[in-house]
Design a protein around this motif. Structure first.
Motif, short mmCIF file in Angstrom:
data_model
loop_
_atom_site.label_atom_id
_atom_site.label_comp_id
_atom_site.label_asym_id
_atom_site.label_seq_id
_atom_site.Cartn_x
_atom_site.Cartn_y
_atom_site.Cartn_z
N ILE A 220 0.83 -1.20 0.00
CA ILE A 220 0.00 0.00 0.00
C ILE A 220 0.87 1.26 0.00
CG2 ILE A 220 -1.66 1.33 1.36
CD1 ILE A 220 -2.80 -1.33 2.36
N ASP B 36 -4.04 2.49 -5.89
CA ASP B 36 -4.35 2.56 -4.45
C ASP B 36 -5.55 1.68 -4.11
OD1 ASP B 36 -2.44 4.48 -4.69
OD2 ASP B 36 -3.75 6.18 -4.29
N ASN C 128 -4.84 -2.05 -4.09
CA ASN C 128 -4.10 -2.49 -2.91
C ASN C 128 -4.98 -2.51 -1.66
OD1 ASN C 128 -1.64 -2.89 -4.26
ND2 ASN C 128 -1.07 -0.74 -4.06
N TRP C 129 -5.77 -1.46 -1.46
CA TRP C 129 -6.63 -1.40 -0.27
C TRP C 129 -7.70 -2.49 -0.30
CZ3 TRP C 129 -5.73 0.73 4.18
CH2 TRP C 129 -4.94 1.87 4.28
N LEU D 72 -8.22 -5.57 2.27
CA LEU D 72 -9.50 -5.68 2.96
C LEU D 72 -10.04 -7.11 2.92
CD1 LEU D 72 -11.39 -3.66 4.43
CD2 LEU D 72 -12.70 -3.51 2.31
N CYS E 176 -5.97 8.99 3.32
CA CYS E 176 -5.75 7.60 2.89
C CYS E 176 -4.43 7.05 3.39
CB CYS E 176 -5.82 7.54 1.36
SG CYS E 176 -5.77 5.87 0.69
#
Length: 655
Positions: A173, A204, A207-208, A212, A518
């Motif tokens: 990230i 982004d 990756n998030w 998750l 973020c």
């Protein structure tokens, strides 16, 4: 979007100016009002039927090739070759500046990163490990550096592979912030910024979203650890050396500016007392270590290296030990080798210079690309990059783009460099966001293959653990691609990036809010909850997560099936405007900017008026001096004294 009205600004400016004029006791000149300074005023209305995500037509405004004479054709070829050489030169400087930027961040925060990694109690918490991976990668601006620290800690036994998995996810990230910052340099034009920011943040979101899904799965089942353990146990892998590809070209320039001793950060992380007092700046580039077998005294026979190599003479016990001594042979030749400055000072200097060079090179690259990509050249490039294979093989195109992204990242050995290079291309409309997405996915794979090769260069006793960590990084990205790419419906990052691009295109200040939230606010908030204990984490985190899921579901139903919702929930109009729109915030930002600009304009106007008044008084004084000897003008002496006093007051109060 709401904006400041021009009459309001004119009234504000005139009132501000008149107040200052009254204080100085003279009439001021008429000042023309400048246009509104709200961010909303920068937006130009476009036809509603125009899709902002359509790639713009790059029109050829030059003279056609057939219409040129021989001299014109030669001149055009020479200009094109010159532009290509300049483009390659600026691209080279751009890559080198990214390398120097990484070194600068390591000098500023490298030892802090090592200290953060040293606290094993914190790292044993998966969420805390994830956040630390993000923050440390932000500090050193290199996922390779932060990953190598993790590998060295696993190899030395300070961390287990299971504990290191969330940290590796965090480094994935943290490395995506670079191209997001690069997109900020294209904020001048709305549609260009919309595309560039979406092209950067699609990385982004991937990756998030992957974290998750995969982090809870890893905590519950150990999926990544188990699979990579099976792979490392199934193959007999011999150690080798990681190749130097792009570094062969960039090292001559970057190493002439700064060289770092990477072992210092790893030493601090592994609790080496000598590393804490060492500088990260490398002083000696060539050393020689001589190991000799010597007789040494030890406290007792139990301290001997071997019973056969131990003897006692009187009150002394002797044994044979290998004693190593390091001799410095050749000093480094970079600019900071003999500078008596701290690591922090050198890091800040390099940080400022590298950011200046990076932004300058990026702007020049975009300008050159805009001038080169016109006419038939643009048509060909756009077709090659954005056209799919004919039916029924259109689906293959995206996977080839993934392979291209992986190959290019393997060549440049940095996902940040590759994704930062394609971000401006997305902005000017050469690459679509649908094509940039698989290229970014490929860059994630490419950077892990470099880590795998680097892990294979580890010593034999630490090879298995180092390789397993590198494979965890690789498998994490492969799993993310399986989740968010094969089926078009699952390509959620593209839709999220376009939504964010639309918001930042309309409210450009929101891009800064996104980056801060973020990469800093949300990770630190999660870190604080995780450190407070699982009860606090569940008590605060679960309600927030449920609320977020409900809001997302309602938003989807509002767009697709509004009839399924009660009448009151078919829109968010029942909430205050600030709770469902950024327009009030944008108006506040616009008012703040307008007031600052109005104040500056008023001050400038008063300053100009005072200068004109001072010049007029000087002229009057000159006139009075010329007729000073005339008796008829003696009455004016008092007036001249008054003028002098007024002139001094104006000089003292001049803004």
């Amino acid at each position: 979007m709401d904006t400041l009205h021009l009459p309001q600004q004119m009234a504000t400016k005139n009132k501000c100016k008149e107040d200052n004029d009254e204080k100085n006791g003279y009439k001021s000149k008429e000042i023309k009002a400048s246009p509104a300074h709200s961010t909303a005023a920068l937006i130009v209305d476009e036809p509603e039927d125009t899709d902002p995500w359509d790639l713009p037509e790059l029109k050829d405004t030059g003279v056609p090739w057939s219409a040129l004479d021989t001299k014109g054709k030669v001149l055009k070829v020479l200009i094109s070759v010159g532009k290509l050489i300049l483009l390659l030169g600026f691209l080279y400087m751009f890559v080198c500046s990214l390398d120097i930027l990484s070194s600068a961040f390591q000098l500023v925060g490298g030892k802090t990163a090592g200290d953060i990694f040293q606290d094993n109690k914190i790292l044993s918490n998966p969420l805390a490990g994830l956040v630390i991976g993000v923050l440390v990668t932000l500090l050193v601006q290199s996922s390779s550096t932060s990953s190598s620290i993790v590998v060295s800690m696993v190899s030395s036994g300070l961390l287990t592979v299971q504990v290191a998995v969330p940290i590796i996810m965090g480094t994935n990230i943290g490395t995506s912030v670079t191209n997001t910052l690069v997109a900020m340099t294209q904020a001048g034009e709305r549609n260009t910024f919309r595309r560039a920011f979406a092209g950067a943040t699609v990385h982004d979101f991937f990756n998030w979203l992957s974290v998750l899904v995969l982090l809870p799965l890893e905590v519950a089942s150990g999926y990544l650890f188990v699979v990579t353990k099976l792979i490392t146990d199934s193959f007999e892998i011999q150690s080798g050396e990681a190749p130097d590809l792009l570094n062969v070209i960039t090292d001559p320039l970057t190493e002439s500016i700064i060289e770092l001793d990477a072992s210092v950060i790893s030493g601090i992380a592994t609790d080496d007392p000598e590393a804490k007092n060492k500088s990260l700046i490398k002083r000696w580039c060539q050393t020689f270590t001589n190991t000799t077998l010597m007789n040494v005294t030890v406290p007792g026979p139990e301290n001997c290296t071997s019973p056969s190599l131990c003897w006692v003479e009187g009150n002394y016990t002797f044994t044979l030990k290998n004693i190593s001594e390091t001799y410095n042979i050749k000093k480094c030749t970079h600019l900071f080798v003999d500078v008596n400055l701290s690591d922090m000072a050198v890091g800040l200097i390099l940080l400022a210079l590298s950011l200046l060079v990076l932004c300058s090179c990026l702007i020049l690259i975009v300008k050159l690309l805009n001038s080169m990509l016109k006419g038939q050249v643009a048509v060909v490039i756009k077709k090659v990059l954005n056209t799919n294979f004919p039916f029924p093989f259109g689906w293959v195109t995206g996977y080839i783009a993934i392979l291209v992204g992986a190959g290019m990242t393997f060549i440049v050995q940095s996902s940040s460099v590759f994704t930062s290079a394609i971000t401006p291309l997305v902005g000017i409309g050469v690459i679509s966001i649908e094509r940039a997405y698989p290229l970014c996915l490929g860059s994630n794979i490419g950077t892990t293959t470099t880590a795998i090769l680097a892990a294979m260069a580890s010593p034999g006793e630490t090879l298995a653990d180092a390789l397993q960590i590198a494979l965890v990084h690789f498998l994490f990205n492969i799993s993310g691609i399986i989740l968010w790419y094969p089926i078009p419906f699952t390509r959620v990052p593209i839709r999220l990036a376009k939504g964010l691009g639309n918001i930042t295109g309309k409210y450009r200040w929101f891009a800064v809010v996104y980056i801060i939230c973020c990469f800093f606010v949300i990770p630190l908030f999660i870190f604080g909850l995780s450190m407070a204990g699982w009860k606090v984490l569940v008590g605060v985190g679960v309600p927030l997560l449920i609320m977020l899921i409900i809001i997302i579901v309602i938003n989807i139903l509002q767009k697709r099936k509004p009839g399924w919702l009660p009448a009151v929930l078919r829109s968010w109009n029942f909430l205050p405007l600030w709770a469902h729109s950024l327009a009030p915030c944008d108006k506040a930002v616009g008012v703040l900017i307008a007031k600052c600009c109005c104040c500056c304009k008023c001050c400038q106007a008063v300053s100009n008026d005072q200068e004109d008044r001072a010049e007029q008084l000087e002229n009057n004084r000159t006139t009075h001096t010329a007729v000073y000897d005339n008796p008829a003008m003696s009455v004016e002496n008092e007036a001249e004294d008054g003028i002098k006093i007024e002139l001094n007051i104006l000089k003292m109060t001049r803004l």
